[in-house]
Scaffold this motif. Structure first.
Motif, PDB file in Angstrom:
ATOM      1  N   SER A 122     -13.496  22.902   1.099  1.00 53.44           N
ATOM      2  CA  SER A 122     -14.058  23.474  -0.123  1.00 53.44           C
ATOM      3  C   SER A 122     -12.943  23.776  -1.112  1.00 53.44           C
ATOM      4  O   SER A 122     -11.888  24.286  -0.737  1.00 53.44           O
ATOM      5  N   PHE A 123     -13.218  23.484  -2.375  1.00 51.80           N
ATOM      6  CA  PHE A 123     -12.306  23.771  -3.479  1.00 51.80           C
ATOM      7  C   PHE A 123     -13.095  24.525  -4.532  1.00 51.80           C
ATOM      8  O   PHE A 123     -14.228  24.153  -4.845  1.00 51.80           O
ATOM      9  N   GLU A 124     -12.494  25.571  -5.084  1.00 55.76           N
ATOM     10  CA  GLU A 124     -13.169  26.373  -6.102  1.00 55.76           C
ATOM     11  C   GLU A 124     -12.368  26.367  -7.389  1.00 55.76           C
ATOM     12  O   GLU A 124     -11.143  26.523  -7.367  1.00 55.76           O
ATOM     13  N   GLY A 125     -13.100  26.208  -8.482  1.00 55.34           N
ATOM     14  CA  GLY A 125     -12.495  26.285  -9.800  1.00 55.34           C
ATOM     15  C   GLY A 125     -12.861  27.600 -10.453  1.00 55.34           C
ATOM     16  O   GLY A 125     -13.183  28.577  -9.780  1.00 55.34           O
ATOM     17  N   ARG A 126     -12.836  27.587 -11.776  1.00 57.01           N
ATOM     18  CA  ARG A 126     -13.224  28.789 -12.511  1.00 57.01           C
ATOM     19  C   ARG A 126     -14.707  29.081 -12.298  1.00 57.01           C
ATOM     20  O   ARG A 126     -15.478  28.209 -11.908  1.00 57.01           O
ATOM     21  N   ALA A 127     -15.102  30.303 -12.591  1.00 51.87           N
ATOM     22  CA  ALA A 127     -16.501  30.719 -12.421  1.00 51.87           C
ATOM     23  C   ALA A 127     -17.421  29.879 -13.293  1.00 51.87           C
ATOM     24  O   ALA A 127     -17.057  29.439 -14.383  1.00 51.87           O
ATOM     25  N   GLY A 128     -18.628  29.669 -12.804  1.00 50.54           N
ATOM     26  CA  GLY A 128     -19.614  28.873 -13.528  1.00 50.54           C
ATOM     27  C   GLY A 128     -19.528  27.416 -13.102  1.00 50.54           C
ATOM     28  O   GLY A 128     -18.960  27.089 -12.068  1.00 50.54           O
ATOM     29  N   LYS A 183     -14.455  24.075 -13.835  1.00 52.41           N
ATOM     30  CA  LYS A 183     -15.323  25.144 -13.343  1.00 52.41           C
ATOM     31  C   LYS A 183     -16.118  24.617 -12.151  1.00 52.41           C
ATOM     32  O   LYS A 183     -16.251  23.422 -11.948  1.00 52.41           O
ATOM     33  N   GLY A 184     -16.670  25.529 -11.375  1.00 48.90           N
ATOM     34  CA  GLY A 184     -17.554  25.144 -10.282  1.00 48.90           C
ATOM     35  C   GLY A 184     -16.832  24.940  -8.979  1.00 48.90           C
ATOM     36  O   GLY A 184     -15.729  25.436  -8.767  1.00 48.90           O
ATOM     37  N   TRP A 207     -16.149  12.991 -15.775  1.00 47.25           N
ATOM     38  CA  TRP A 207     -17.534  13.335 -15.450  1.00 47.25           C
ATOM     39  C   TRP A 207     -17.815  14.797 -15.797  1.00 47.25           C
ATOM     40  O   TRP A 207     -18.849  15.126 -16.369  1.00 47.25           O
ATOM     41  N   LEU A 208     -16.881  15.680 -15.462  1.00 46.97           N
ATOM     42  CA  LEU A 208     -17.045  17.092 -15.818  1.00 46.97           C
ATOM     43  C   LEU A 208     -17.144  17.258 -17.337  1.00 46.97           C
ATOM     44  O   LEU A 208     -17.935  18.051 -17.831  1.00 46.97           O
ATOM     45  N   ASP A 209     -16.325  16.514 -18.068  1.00 47.19           N
ATOM     46  CA  ASP A 209     -16.342  16.611 -19.541  1.00 47.19           C
ATOM     47  C   ASP A 209     -17.659  16.118 -20.124  1.00 47.19           C
ATOM     48  O   ASP A 209     -18.081  16.601 -21.178  1.00 47.19           O
ATOM     49  N   ARG A 210     -18.322  15.168 -19.492  1.00 47.19           N
ATOM     50  CA  ARG A 210     -19.616  14.651 -19.973  1.00 47.19           C
ATOM     51  C   ARG A 210     -20.786  15.545 -19.572  1.00 47.19           C
ATOM     52  O   ARG A 210     -21.906  15.338 -20.023  1.00 47.19           O
ATOM     53  N   THR A 211     -20.541  16.509 -18.708  1.00 49.68           N
ATOM     54  CA  THR A 211     -21.594  17.361 -18.162  1.00 49.68           C
ATOM     55  C   THR A 211     -21.603  18.713 -18.867  1.00 49.68           C
ATOM     56  O   THR A 211     -20.567  19.363 -18.939  1.00 49.68           O
ATOM     57  N   PRO A 212     -22.740  19.148 -19.388  1.00 44.33           N
ATOM     58  CA  PRO A 212     -22.801  20.478 -20.005  1.00 44.33           C
ATOM     59  C   PRO A 212     -22.327  21.544 -19.018  1.00 44.33           C
ATOM     60  O   PRO A 212     -22.727  21.540 -17.858  1.00 44.33           O
ATOM     61  N   HIS A 213     -21.460  22.418 -19.474  1.00 39.90           N
ATOM     62  CA  HIS A 213     -20.890  23.498 -18.662  1.00 39.90           C
ATOM     63  C   HIS A 213     -20.099  22.954 -17.485  1.00 39.90           C
ATOM     64  O   HIS A 213     -19.934  23.640 -16.488  1.00 39.90           O
ATOM     65  N   GLY A 214     -19.586  21.744 -17.620  1.00 44.47           N
ATOM     66  CA  GLY A 214     -18.889  21.108 -16.512  1.00 44.47           C
ATOM     67  C   GLY A 214     -17.423  21.472 -16.393  1.00 44.47           C
ATOM     68  O   GLY A 214     -16.880  21.507 -15.312  1.00 44.47           O
ATOM     69  N   ARG A 215     -16.762  21.681 -17.512  1.00 45.54           N
ATOM     70  CA  ARG A 215     -15.327  21.956 -17.436  1.00 45.54           C
ATOM     71  C   ARG A 215     -14.976  23.071 -18.384  1.00 45.54           C
ATOM     72  O   ARG A 215     -14.070  23.761 -18.305  1.00 45.54           O
TER      73      ARG A 215
END
Length: 162
Positions: free
Chosen positions: A17-23, A49-50, A154-162
Motif C-alpha cells: 500500500s502507498f498513500e498520497g495526500r488526503a483525498g 492524492k489518494g 491519468w491522475l491529471d485527467r481525473t477530477p480530484h486526482g492529483r
C-alpha cells in the motif's frame, strides 16, 4: 506517495500500500514479478492524492480478486510495452497450486479492451488488461519505465486526482 505496508495475499502474491495526500481516489497497479522491481520506487516518487495498491501477481486470478476487493478508480497494468487497447483473449484453463498449498482455477475468456488513454500507444494482446476490462474497470497499460508518467497523466485527467 509513501509506502505504508506490505503483505502476501491468499494466492501468494505480494501486495503493498502507498498513500498520497488526503483525498483523491484509490488505484491498483498490477505487475508480473519479472517487471515489478522498479515499481515501488516509481510509486514512492509519485506526487498525488489518494492511495495506490500494488499487486505483484503471477496469473489472472489474483488480479481479478484484488480488483474486486478494492474496487479501484482504475487499474494500471505493467507490461513489456505500453498499449492503447487490445483484442479479446482466451487463457487456457489450468489449476494452480501456490507455494502455500492453495489450489485455484486460472484462465478463461476475456474481452477486448480500450485503454483509458486510448489515444496513445499501439494495440496488442494483454490478458491482464482483458481481465480488468471484464470487471468493467478502466485500465491503462504501461511499461515499467513509463509507469510513473502514465499514472501521473491519468491522475491529471481525473477530477480530484492529483
Amino acid at each position: 506517495m509513501h509506502h505504508t505496508r506490505t503483505w502476501t495475499d491468499i494466492y501468494g502474491s505480494a501486495r503493498a500500500s502507498f498513500e498520497g495526500r488526503a483525498g483523491g481516489h484509490s488505484w491498483l497497479v498490477a505487475a508480473p514479478p519479472q517487471l515489478a522491481a522498479a515499481v515501488p520506487a516509481a510509486l514512492e516518487a509519485l506526487d498525488g492524492k489518494g492511495t495506490v495498491e500494488l499487486l505483484v501477481h503471477d496469473g489472472l486470478t489474483p488480479l481479478l480478486a484484488a480488483a474486486r476487493e478494492l474496487a479501484p478508480r482504475g487499474v494500471l497494468v505493467v507490461a513489456d510495452r505500453a498499449l492503447s487497447g487490445g483484442p479479446a483473449v482466451d487463457v487456457a484453463p489450468q489449476t494452480v497450486t501456490d507455494a502455500g498449498g492453495v489450489e485455484y482455477a486460472e484462465g478463461g475468456a476475456f474481452p477486448a479492451w480500450e485503454g483509458a488513454d486510448a489515444a496513445t500507444g499501439e494495440r496488442g494482446e494483454c490478458p491482464a488488461a482483458g481481465a480488468v476490462a471484464s470487471l468493467d474497470l478502466p485500465v491503462v497499460v504501461a511499461d515499467a519505465g513509463g509507469l510513473r508518467a502514465a499514472l501521473e497523466a491519468w491522475l491529471d485527467r481525473t477530477p480530484h486526482g492529483r
